[in-house]
Design a protein around this motif. Structure first.
Motif, PDB file in Angstrom:
ATOM      1  N   GLY A  92       0.824  -1.215   0.000  1.00 27.34           N
ATOM      2  CA  GLY A  92       0.000   0.000   0.000  1.00 27.34           C
ATOM      3  C   GLY A  92       0.855   1.261   0.000  1.00 27.34           C
ATOM      4  N   ALA A  93       1.996   1.229   0.680  1.00 26.49           N
ATOM      5  CA  ALA A  93       2.877   2.416   0.735  1.00 26.49           C
ATOM      6  C   ALA A  93       3.401   2.741  -0.665  1.00 26.49           C
ATOM      7  CB  ALA A  93       4.026   2.171   1.711  1.00 26.49           C
ATOM      8  N   GLU A  94       3.733   1.715  -1.447  1.00 28.50           N
ATOM      9  CA  GLU A  94       4.192   1.952  -2.826  1.00 28.50           C
ATOM     10  C   GLU A  94       3.058   2.551  -3.660  1.00 28.50           C
ATOM     11  OE1 GLU A  94       7.186   1.633  -4.023  1.00 28.50           O
ATOM     12  OE2 GLU A  94       8.115   0.600  -2.329  1.00 28.50           O
ATOM     13  N   LEU A  95       1.869   1.982  -3.508  1.00 28.81           N
ATOM     14  CA  LEU A  95       0.721   2.454  -4.285  1.00 28.81           C
ATOM     15  C   LEU A  95       0.383   3.898  -3.897  1.00 28.81           C
ATOM     16  CD1 LEU A  95      -1.342  -0.858  -3.987  1.00 28.81           C
ATOM     17  CD2 LEU A  95      -0.413   0.055  -6.116  1.00 28.81           C
ATOM     18  N   ASP A  96       0.497   4.218  -2.595  1.00 30.05           N
ATOM     19  CA  ASP A  96       0.245   5.595  -2.135  1.00 30.05           C
ATOM     20  C   ASP A  96       1.201   6.586  -2.779  1.00 30.05           C
ATOM     21  OD1 ASP A  96      -1.979   5.439  -0.465  1.00 30.05           O
ATOM     22  OD2 ASP A  96      -0.781   4.757   1.253  1.00 30.05           O
ATOM     23  N   GLN A  97       2.398   6.101  -3.118  1.00 30.90           N
ATOM     24  CA  GLN A  97       3.392   6.968  -3.772  1.00 30.90           C
ATOM     25  C   GLN A  97       3.136   7.071  -5.282  1.00 30.90           C
ATOM     26  OE1 GLN A  97       5.989   8.654  -2.176  1.00 30.90           O
ATOM     27  NE2 GLN A  97       4.883   7.938  -0.354  1.00 30.90           N
ATOM     28  N   GLY A  98       2.086   6.423  -5.747  1.00 31.56           N
ATOM     29  CA  GLY A  98       1.736   6.519  -7.168  1.00 31.56           C
ATOM     30  C   GLY A  98       2.425   5.490  -8.042  1.00 31.56           C
ATOM     31  N   ARG A  99       3.053   4.478  -7.402  1.00 33.74           N
ATOM     32  CA  ARG A  99       3.748   3.455  -8.201  1.00 33.74           C
ATOM     33  C   ARG A  99       2.871   2.202  -8.323  1.00 33.74           C
ATOM     34  NH1 ARG A  99       8.335   5.798  -5.547  1.00 33.74           N
ATOM     35  NH2 ARG A  99       8.078   4.552  -3.666  1.00 33.74           N
ATOM     36  N   ASP A 100       2.659   1.779  -9.573  1.00 36.85           N
ATOM     37  CA  ASP A 100       1.925   0.520  -9.783  1.00 36.85           C
ATOM     38  C   ASP A 100       2.741  -0.642  -9.225  1.00 36.85           C
ATOM     39  OD1 ASP A 100      -0.013   1.909 -11.204  1.00 36.85           O
ATOM     40  OD2 ASP A 100       0.781   1.363 -13.180  1.00 36.85           O
ATOM     41  N   VAL A 101       2.056  -1.603  -8.629  1.00 31.80           N
ATOM     42  CA  VAL A 101       2.737  -2.783  -8.076  1.00 31.80           C
ATOM     43  C   VAL A 101       2.149  -4.043  -8.700  1.00 31.80           C
ATOM     44  CG1 VAL A 101       3.259  -4.119  -5.987  1.00 31.80           C
ATOM     45  CG2 VAL A 101       3.093  -1.623  -5.847  1.00 31.80           C
ATOM     46  N   ALA A 102       3.008  -4.922  -9.227  1.00 31.84           N
ATOM     47  CA  ALA A 102       2.554  -6.243  -9.685  1.00 31.84           C
ATOM     48  C   ALA A 102       2.996  -7.276  -8.656  1.00 31.84           C
ATOM     49  CB  ALA A 102       3.145  -6.573 -11.053  1.00 31.84           C
ATOM     50  N   VAL A 103       2.032  -7.929  -8.045  1.00 33.58           N
ATOM     51  CA  VAL A 103       2.359  -9.049  -7.153  1.00 33.58           C
ATOM     52  C   VAL A 103       2.348 -10.292  -8.039  1.00 33.58           C
ATOM     53  CG1 VAL A 103       1.727 -10.334  -5.086  1.00 33.58           C
ATOM     54  CG2 VAL A 103       1.218  -7.880  -5.235  1.00 33.58           C
ATOM     55  N   ILE A 104       3.512 -10.889  -8.233  1.00 30.79           N
ATOM     56  CA  ILE A 104       3.587 -12.047  -9.141  1.00 30.79           C
ATOM     57  C   ILE A 104       3.291 -13.317  -8.345  1.00 30.79           C
ATOM     58  CG2 ILE A 104       5.022 -11.013 -10.933  1.00 30.79           C
ATOM     59  CD1 ILE A 104       7.485 -12.162  -9.599  1.00 30.79           C
ATOM     60  N   CYS A 105       2.482 -14.170  -8.952  1.00 29.10           N
ATOM     61  CA  CYS A 105       1.955 -15.338  -8.222  1.00 29.10           C
ATOM     62  C   CYS A 105       2.138 -16.588  -9.063  1.00 29.10           C
ATOM     63  CB  CYS A 105       0.453 -15.172  -7.998  1.00 29.10           C
ATOM     64  SG  CYS A 105      -0.043 -13.545  -7.436  1.00 29.10           S
ATOM     65  N   GLU A 106       2.648 -17.647  -8.460  1.00 29.74           N
ATOM     66  CA  GLU A 106       2.773 -18.929  -9.176  1.00 29.74           C
ATOM     67  C   GLU A 106       1.370 -19.383  -9.583  1.00 29.74           C
ATOM     68  OE1 GLU A 106       4.095 -20.510  -5.651  1.00 29.74           O
ATOM     69  OE2 GLU A 106       5.883 -19.248  -5.721  1.00 29.74           O
ATOM     70  N   GLY A 107       1.264 -19.941 -10.768  1.00 30.91           N
ATOM     71  CA  GLY A 107      -0.029 -20.459 -11.208  1.00 30.91           C
ATOM     72  C   GLY A 107      -1.034 -19.345 -11.377  1.00 30.91           C
ATOM     73  N   ASP A 108      -2.206 -19.539 -10.770  1.00 31.90           N
ATOM     74  CA  ASP A 108      -3.284 -18.552 -10.820  1.00 31.90           C
ATOM     75  C   ASP A 108      -3.415 -17.882  -9.451  1.00 31.90           C
ATOM     76  OD1 ASP A 108      -5.987 -17.839 -12.449  1.00 31.90           O
ATOM     77  OD2 ASP A 108      -6.342 -17.908 -10.292  1.00 31.90           O
ATOM     78  N   PRO A 109      -3.544 -16.554  -9.407  1.00 36.67           N
ATOM     79  CA  PRO A 109      -3.562 -15.857  -8.110  1.00 36.67           C
ATOM     80  C   PRO A 109      -4.721 -16.248  -7.198  1.00 36.67           C
ATOM     81  CG  PRO A 109      -3.256 -14.287  -9.920  1.00 36.67           C
ATOM     82  CD  PRO A 109      -3.559 -15.614 -10.547  1.00 36.67           C
ATOM     83  N   PHE A 110      -5.854 -16.658  -7.802  1.00 33.20           N
ATOM     84  CA  PHE A 110      -7.043 -16.952  -6.990  1.00 33.20           C
ATOM     85  C   PHE A 110      -7.178 -18.437  -6.667  1.00 33.20           C
ATOM     86  CE2 PHE A 110      -9.975 -13.086  -8.086  1.00 33.20           C
ATOM     87  CZ  PHE A 110      -9.187 -12.284  -7.287  1.00 33.20           C
ATOM     88  N   PHE A 111      -6.104 -19.184  -6.870  1.00 28.90           N
ATOM     89  CA  PHE A 111      -6.173 -20.622  -6.597  1.00 28.90           C
ATOM     90  C   PHE A 111      -5.088 -20.957  -5.576  1.00 28.90           C
ATOM     91  CE2 PHE A 111      -5.252 -25.100  -7.919  1.00 28.90           C
ATOM     92  CZ  PHE A 111      -6.468 -25.636  -7.544  1.00 28.90           C
ATOM     93  N   TYR A 112      -5.472 -21.056  -4.303  1.00 33.05           N
ATOM     94  CA  TYR A 112      -4.543 -21.308  -3.189  1.00 33.05           C
ATOM     95  C   TYR A 112      -3.370 -20.316  -3.184  1.00 33.05           C
ATOM     96  CZ  TYR A 112      -6.827 -25.865  -2.497  1.00 33.05           C
ATOM     97  OH  TYR A 112      -7.732 -26.873  -2.253  1.00 33.05           O
ATOM     98  N   GLY A 113      -3.640 -19.067  -3.574  1.00 33.71           N
ATOM     99  CA  GLY A 113      -2.524 -18.108  -3.665  1.00 33.71           C
ATOM    100  C   GLY A 113      -2.502 -17.143  -2.479  1.00 33.71           C
ATOM    101  N   SER A 114      -1.306 -16.809  -1.980  1.00 30.48           N
ATOM    102  CA  SER A 114      -1.196 -15.838  -0.877  1.00 30.48           C
ATOM    103  C   SER A 114      -1.668 -14.456  -1.312  1.00 30.48           C
ATOM    104  CB  SER A 114       0.260 -15.732  -0.415  1.00 30.48           C
ATOM    105  OG  SER A 114       0.666 -16.940   0.163  1.00 30.48           O
ATOM    106  N   PHE A 115      -1.620 -14.184  -2.616  1.00 23.26           N
ATOM    107  CA  PHE A 115      -2.060 -12.879  -3.102  1.00 23.26           C
ATOM    108  C   PHE A 115      -3.457 -12.532  -2.600  1.00 23.26           C
ATOM    109  CE2 PHE A 115      -4.606 -10.539  -6.236  1.00 23.26           C
ATOM    110  CZ  PHE A 115      -3.978  -9.313  -6.141  1.00 23.26           C
ATOM    111  N   MET A 116      -4.303 -13.542  -2.437  1.00 18.74           N
ATOM    112  CA  MET A 116      -5.693 -13.279  -2.056  1.00 18.74           C
ATOM    113  C   MET A 116      -5.779 -12.507  -0.738  1.00 18.74           C
ATOM    114  SD  MET A 116      -7.579 -16.769  -3.267  1.00 18.74           S
ATOM    115  CE  MET A 116      -6.455 -17.890  -2.457  1.00 18.74           C
ATOM    116  N   TYR A 117      -4.788 -12.709   0.137  1.00 19.24           N
ATOM    117  CA  TYR A 117      -4.836 -12.025   1.435  1.00 19.24           C
ATOM    118  C   TYR A 117      -4.467 -10.545   1.288  1.00 19.24           C
ATOM    119  CZ  TYR A 117      -5.140 -16.883   2.590  1.00 19.24           C
ATOM    120  OH  TYR A 117      -5.550 -18.187   2.608  1.00 19.24           O
ATOM    121  N   LEU A 118      -3.654 -10.218   0.285  1.00 22.45           N
ATOM    122  CA  LEU A 118      -3.391  -8.802  -0.017  1.00 22.45           C
ATOM    123  C   LEU A 118      -4.614  -8.196  -0.701  1.00 22.45           C
ATOM    124  CD1 LEU A 118       0.229  -8.854  -1.498  1.00 22.45           C
ATOM    125  CD2 LEU A 118      -0.486  -8.333   0.839  1.00 22.45           C
ATOM    126  N   TYR A 119      -5.182  -8.965  -1.592  1.00 20.69           N
ATOM    127  CA  TYR A 119      -6.377  -8.526  -2.337  1.00 20.69           C
ATOM    128  C   TYR A 119      -7.494  -8.146  -1.345  1.00 20.69           C
ATOM    129  CZ  TYR A 119     -10.275  -9.144  -5.668  1.00 20.69           C
ATOM    130  OH  TYR A 119     -11.390  -8.988  -6.450  1.00 20.69           O
TER     131      TYR A 119
END
Ligand SMILES: C[S@@+](CC[C@H](N)C(=O)[O-])C[C@H]1O[C@@H](n2cnc3c(N)ncnc32)[C@H](O)[C@@H]1O
Length: 241
Positions: A92-119
């Motif tokens: 969130g701190a990066e995004l607040d500074q106006g920088r786009d952030v890509a969280v890269i996720c193995e496989g699909d992000p919505f399938f047993y992915g840790s990304f979902m907790y950031l989402y």
């Protein structure tokens, strides 16, 4: 313009199995974030490396533990929740500074992915886009040359972390199955498949689609431990049409 949070599925391991959209986004964003084990380069970073913007800043989100604290331990939920809160703050701190952030996720992000907790924590605060990826299991059954479901087969997908009884109950009567998160759960998985009469059909795939992949019948796998990137396939039975 507010910065965008991207959750980017980068596929099962072969760097050619990213979608065009995933490659375009990770090649352009100023910040690439990924979950990883302390002291390790990070699986997702390794897979996506050929596609990353060489000028991007890297935000490592290091798990406080991986297998050291069992999921059933009361400390697990508390500590992992705190970790995801802190990771969301960093992103969130990066995004607040106006920088786009890509969280890269193995496989699909919505399938047993840790990304979902950031989402869950960030999607109401920032524009968010999720790019689907080829799942690990899709890569594995393709490399194993094992079509997984035919006709009206039902596919059962289980995490290897399930308790022995729950796993056996889910496998009983399954047409086709995939068991994820093998690791130290291998003996329990083997026993549950044996009880369900599925052991002879089960295929073990380690690091599917990666340069060092290993594929063999589960019955031929020795030992009680497997790496993180391993899963078990039980292909459905091909019925004559
Ligand atoms: C936390 S889950 C993430 C799944 C991922 N989001 C996906 O779409 O496949 C990690 C588990 O996926 C499985 N996995 C993912 N990619 C794999 C691969 N290339 N080969 C074998 N197993 C894989 C393993 O069972 C691993 O423990």
């Amino acid at each position: 313009m507010m910065a965008t949070l991207y959750g980017v599925g980068i596929g099962p391991g072969d760097p050619e199995l990213l979608t065009l959209k995933a490659a375009r986004i990770v090649g352009a964003v100023p910040v690439v974030a990924y979950f990883c084990k302390a002291g390790r380069p990070g699986h997702a970073r390794t897979i996506a490396a050929p596609h990353l913007n060489p000028a991007a800043a890297h935000l490592r989100l290091e798990y406080p533990f991986t297998i050291e604290v069992p999921v059933g331990d009361p400390r697990y939920l508390i500590e992992i929740g705190r970790f995801y809160d802190a990771a969301a703050e960093q992103v969130g701190a990066e995004l607040d500074q106006g920088r786009d952030v890509a969280v890269i996720c193995e496989g699909d992000p919505f399938f047993y992915g840790s990304f979902m907790y950031l989402y869950d924590r960030l999607r109401d605060r920032f524009p968010t886009e999720v790019i689907p990826g080829i799942t690990g299991m899709g890569g594995c059954w393709t490399r194993a040359g094992s079509p997984i479901t035919h006709g009206d087969d039902v596919l059962t997908v289980l995490p290897g972390t399930l308790g022995a009884e729950a796993m056996a109950a889910r496998l009983a009567g399954a047409d086709a199955a995939v068991i994820m998160k093998v690791g130290r759960n291998l003996p329990k998985i083997r026993a549950a498949l044996q009880d369900a009469g599925l052991l002879t059909r089960a295929i073990y795939v380690e690091r599917g689609t990666m340069a060092d992949e290993a594929i063999r019948p589960l019955a031929a796998v020795e030992g009680d431990d497997a790496p993180y990137f391993a899963l078990i396939l039980v292909p459905g039975r091909q019925r004559p049409r």
